[in-house]
Enzyme design. Structure first.
Site, PDB file in Angstrom:
ATOM      1  N   CYS A 224      -2.350   2.883   0.936  1.00 56.17           N
ATOM      2  CA  CYS A 224      -0.926   2.964   0.641  1.00 56.17           C
ATOM      3  C   CYS A 224      -0.572   4.388   0.198  1.00 56.17           C
ATOM      4  CB  CYS A 224      -0.508   1.965  -0.423  1.00 56.17           C
ATOM      5  SG  CYS A 224       1.242   2.028  -0.794  1.00 56.17           S
ATOM      6  N   CYS A 422       4.664   2.083   5.554  1.00 49.58           N
ATOM      7  CA  CYS A 422       4.825   2.369   4.129  1.00 49.58           C
ATOM      8  C   CYS A 422       6.212   1.916   3.699  1.00 49.58           C
ATOM      9  CB  CYS A 422       4.664   3.870   3.869  1.00 49.58           C
ATOM     10  SG  CYS A 422       4.990   4.277   2.146  1.00 49.58           S
TER      11      CYS A 422
HETATM   12  C1  LIG Z   1      -1.045  -0.423  -5.243  1.00 54.58           C
HETATM   13  C2  LIG Z   1      -1.190  -0.720  -3.781  1.00 54.58           C
HETATM   14  C3  LIG Z   1      -0.051  -0.861  -2.985  1.00 54.58           C
HETATM   15  C4  LIG Z   1      -0.182  -1.143  -1.631  1.00 54.58           C
HETATM   16  N1  LIG Z   1       0.968  -1.303  -0.882  1.00 54.58           N
HETATM   17  C5  LIG Z   1       0.875  -1.628   0.427  1.00 54.58           C
HETATM   18  C6  LIG Z   1       2.031  -1.895   1.196  1.00 54.58           C
HETATM   19  O1  LIG Z   1       3.152  -1.837   0.703  1.00 54.58           O
HETATM   20  N2  LIG Z   1       1.874  -2.222   2.508  1.00 54.58           N
HETATM   21  C7  LIG Z   1       0.645  -2.314   3.079  1.00 54.58           C
HETATM   22  O2  LIG Z   1       0.545  -2.636   4.275  1.00 54.58           O
HETATM   23  N3  LIG Z   1      -0.478  -2.056   2.378  1.00 54.58           N
HETATM   24  C8  LIG Z   1      -0.400  -1.726   1.066  1.00 54.58           C
HETATM   25  N4  LIG Z   1      -1.539  -1.490   0.326  1.00 54.58           N
HETATM   26  C9  LIG Z   1      -2.830  -1.363   1.016  1.00 54.58           C
HETATM   27  C10 LIG Z   1      -3.503  -2.689   1.371  1.00 54.58           C
HETATM   28  O3  LIG Z   1      -3.621  -3.516   0.251  1.00 54.58           O
HETATM   29  C11 LIG Z   1      -4.873  -2.359   1.924  1.00 54.58           C
HETATM   30  O4  LIG Z   1      -4.734  -1.409   2.949  1.00 54.58           O
HETATM   31  C12 LIG Z   1      -5.555  -3.578   2.498  1.00 54.58           C
HETATM   32  O5  LIG Z   1      -5.832  -4.481   1.470  1.00 54.58           O
HETATM   33  C13 LIG Z   1      -6.842  -3.160   3.220  1.00 54.58           C
HETATM   34  O6  LIG Z   1      -7.610  -4.260   3.569  1.00 54.58           O
HETATM   35  P1  LIG Z   1      -9.212  -4.124   3.628  1.00 54.58           P
HETATM   36  O7  LIG Z   1      -9.691  -5.424   4.118  1.00 54.58           O
HETATM   37  O8  LIG Z   1      -9.583  -2.910   4.365  1.00 54.58           O
HETATM   38  O9  LIG Z   1      -9.662  -3.878   2.128  1.00 54.58           O
HETATM   39  P2  LIG Z   1      -9.441  -4.780   0.862  1.00 54.58           P
HETATM   40  O10 LIG Z   1      -8.337  -5.746   1.080  1.00 54.58           O
HETATM   41  O11 LIG Z   1      -9.325  -3.847  -0.282  1.00 54.58           O
HETATM   42  O12 LIG Z   1     -10.778  -5.636   0.738  1.00 54.58           O
HETATM   43  C14 LIG Z   1     -12.046  -5.072   0.578  1.00 54.58           C
HETATM   44  C15 LIG Z   1     -13.004  -6.208   0.327  1.00 54.58           C
HETATM   45  O13 LIG Z   1     -14.342  -5.757   0.474  1.00 54.58           O
HETATM   46  C16 LIG Z   1     -15.116  -6.259  -0.601  1.00 54.58           C
HETATM   47  N5  LIG Z   1     -16.268  -5.377  -0.746  1.00 54.58           N
HETATM   48  C17 LIG Z   1     -16.313  -4.117  -1.209  1.00 54.58           C
HETATM   49  N6  LIG Z   1     -17.566  -3.636  -1.162  1.00 54.58           N
HETATM   50  C18 LIG Z   1     -18.329  -4.615  -0.636  1.00 54.58           C
HETATM   51  C19 LIG Z   1     -19.705  -4.730  -0.325  1.00 54.58           C
HETATM   52  N7  LIG Z   1     -20.559  -3.728  -0.543  1.00 54.58           N
HETATM   53  N8  LIG Z   1     -20.151  -5.895   0.189  1.00 54.58           N
HETATM   54  C20 LIG Z   1     -19.309  -6.938   0.428  1.00 54.58           C
HETATM   55  N9  LIG Z   1     -17.997  -6.876   0.162  1.00 54.58           N
HETATM   56  C21 LIG Z   1     -17.511  -5.732  -0.369  1.00 54.58           C
HETATM   57  C22 LIG Z   1     -14.143  -6.294  -1.768  1.00 54.58           C
HETATM   58  O14 LIG Z   1     -14.596  -7.160  -2.794  1.00 54.58           O
HETATM   59  C23 LIG Z   1     -12.897  -6.813  -1.064  1.00 54.58           C
HETATM   60  O15 LIG Z   1     -12.961  -8.211  -0.956  1.00 54.58           O
HETATM   61  C24 LIG Z   1      -1.458  -1.258  -1.044  1.00 54.58           C
HETATM   62  C25 LIG Z   1      -2.603  -1.134  -1.843  1.00 54.58           C
HETATM   63  C26 LIG Z   1      -2.473  -0.873  -3.194  1.00 54.58           C
HETATM   64  C27 LIG Z   1      -3.709  -0.763  -4.049  1.00 54.58           C
END
Ligand SMILES: Cc1cc2nc3c(=O)[nH]c(=O)nc-3n(C[C@H](O)[C@H](O)[C@H](O)COP(=O)(O)OP(=O)(O)OC[C@H]3O[C@@H](n4cnc5c(N)ncnc54)[C@H](O)[C@@H]3O)c2cc1C
Length: 477
Positions: A224, A422
């Site tokens: 984000c 965004c």
């Molecule tokens: C404050 C904030 C505001 C945001 N606003 C927006 C928005 O307005 N719009 C938007 O589209 N996105 C937004 N985002 C971004 C969005 O939340 C992330 O881009 C999205 O969650 C990414 O998904 P992901 O699966 O890549 O990672 P995540 O959802 O972060 O998940 C990662 C997962 O991997 C697990 N993990 C980590 N390491 C390991 C390991 N070694 N082994 C096994 N599991 C592991 C964690 O426990 C977690 O379950 C925002 C994020 C934040 C923090």
């Protein structure tokens, strides 16, 4: 209450029952059409493929669950293991709304178990090491797992400790906050409530003085990317609506406010409207003295040197210095990196600016060296796209290409265009919905994407959370 009354209440910042509003939005024609349109099943549904092979998904966040749901539907005989520690799921975009006082903490934490079916093997642990040369990995508690195909969805890791004098346990004290802070393995997002208290503390201080508030943004890739500015404008408006004010400094390692010129121009207008924001570009936070409330930045800039007659231009000389700034309140966005298990493995880029992030092709999302490995979400070392919106667009690509590989097709059929979004909250009640991809602006609706709109605020506040929870995580949009 009808939609007009709802609009008036939001614009005048009157109290509003979130559930009333949710009900209203769900009944509104716009909401109905969006939900109906987006809930339509995508082509890769209903046991379309007889391909076989053991698939391991690592991670339990947005990307992992979206891929899991789609694979379970698309494969006639799925053999899927998920390695994820978290029984709770954090709706991270909602952390901003908790900070702003619009959501309660419980609005953003869901039970993860409902998304992981009984036909899936769930190892509730974290991966410690990846051994892609042998199609194996090992978890923290020592379990060795082998796979035919691997999907990496481990998100990002925060590094508060890279700022000298700061650690995550200092957040919430001495005027320091960070909305980002969470423990995704435990399913908690304490940064949201810490920042909500910080909003209130700034507000209280502004009743008797004009506090100095610094909002920082590091040079590393951010999830984000607009997050720091969302906090900047919302915390400023939180004061403004009660006719209070503070001196806000936006200290960013970047040289601009936004990478897309049209959005940048619109944000500049927003900032002029506030009239109390000073931008400090090229400023990377490197040190905090929490007791004295002094932040130190590494400032890089250029000065004009000699005129070069041959080139017909001035030589530009790079300069750097350390700059100290006193503050009353500071909101820190931490430097981020891929999680250690990826960054320290052969799966990460081995050199270059994306070093440590998952080395996938920016279009197919297939690993560039290990062809049976794919990536989704924030972990991917691609030019843009660390948002849930990107993960949503990547889900069908990863699943379609993975199944093509399993079916031994010669080419991977699908390409990710770099989509990201965004929803930049420029005040209470107004959002610029910046949607773009590798080529530039990519709005989903025929509206000027640079224009701050009340409708986007309503959409983000009341509709995105249920859409995310009930449709996106179930791979239905
Ligand atoms: C404050 C904030 C505001 C945001 N606003 C927006 C928005 O307005 N719009 C938007 O589209 N996105 C937004 N985002 C971004 C969005 O939340 C992330 O881009 C999205 O969650 C990414 O998904 P992901 O699966 O890549 O990672 P995540 O959802 O972060 O998940 C990662 C997962 O991997 C697990 N993990 C980590 N390491 C390991 C390991 N070694 N082994 C096994 N599991 C592991 C964690 O426990 C977690 O379950 C925002 C994020 C934040 C923090």
């Amino acid at each position: 209450m009808n939609l007009e009354e709802l609009k008036t209440r939001v614009n005048t910042h009157e109290g509003l029952s979130r559930r009333d509003a949710l009900k209203l939005m769900a009944l509104s024609p716009v909401a109905a059409s969006v939900l109906a349109g987006t809930a339509a099943p995508t082509p890769l549904e209903a046991a379309a493929s007889n391909a076989t092979g053991k698939i391991v998904i690592v991670g339990g966040g947005s990307g992992a669950l979206m891929v899991l749901a789609r694979l379970r539907r698309a494969l006639a005989n799925p053999d899927i293991t998920i390695i994820a520690p978290n029984e709770k799921h954090v709706y991270q975009p909602g952390q901003i709304f908790v900070a702003a006082g619009e959501y309660e903490p419980e609005d953003i934490i869901f039970d993860n178990t409902g998304y992981i079916g009984e036909d899936v093997t769930w190892i509730k642990d974290e991966v410690e090491t990846f051994d892609p040369d042998n199609n194996k990995l090992t978890t923290k508690n020592g379990t060795a797992v082998s796979y035919d195909y691997l999907v990496v969805a481990t998100g990002v890791q925060y590094h508060y400790e890279q700022i000298e004098g700061l650690s995550a346990d200092m957040l919430g004290k001495n005027g320091i906050a960070s909305v980002y802070q969470s423990d995704l393995a435990a399913g908690t997002a304490e940064g949201a409530t810490i920042t909500r208290d910080w909003f209130k503390a700034v507000h209280e201080a502004a009743k008797t003085s004009k506090p100095r508030v610094i909002i920082t943004q590091p040079s590393t890739p951010l999830k984000c990317g607009g997050g720091p500015q969302k906090i900047l404008y919302l915390s400023d408006d939180f004061l403004k609506r009660d006719k209070l004010s503070a001196d806000f400094i936006f200290a960013t390692a970047s040289e601009k406010l936004f990478s897309i010129p049209e959005i940048e121009a619109s944000i500049q207008k927003v900032q002029k409207g506030y009239g109390n924001i000073t931008n400090k570009f090229g400023h990377e936070l490197i040190r905090i003295d929490a007791e004295k409330k002094i932040a130190t930045f590494h400032h890089t800039y250029q000065v004009q040197g000699e005129f070069d007659k041959d080139l017909n231009e001035y030589d530009m000389i790079d300069k750097e210095e350390e700059v100290e700034m006193a503050y009353d309140f500071i909101h820190v966005t931490p430097p981020t990196a891929a999680v250690d298990a990826v960054a320290n493995s052969m799966l990460g880029w081995q050199k270059g600016t994306a070093k440590g992030w998952l080395e996938v092709d920016r279009e197919t999302l297939q690993h560039r060296r290990y062809k049976n490995v794919f990536g989704i979400g924030d972990v991917c070392g691609i030019p843009i796209g660390k948002t849930g919106g990107s993960a949503r667009h990547q889900g069908p690509i990863v699943v379609g290409n993975l199944i093509a590989l399993m079916e031994k097709k010669e080419e991977l059929p699908l390409k990710f265009d770099g989509y990201t979004v965004c929803p930049l909250k420029v005040s209470y009640g107004k959002i610029i919905m910046a949607e773009f991809n590798y080529d530039g602006l990519a709005p989903s609706f025929p509206l000027d994407p640079a224009q701050p709109r009340w409708a986007w605020w309503m959409f983000d506040l009341y509709m995105l959370q249920p859409m995310y929870r009930y449709l996106m995580l179930n791979g239905l949009m």
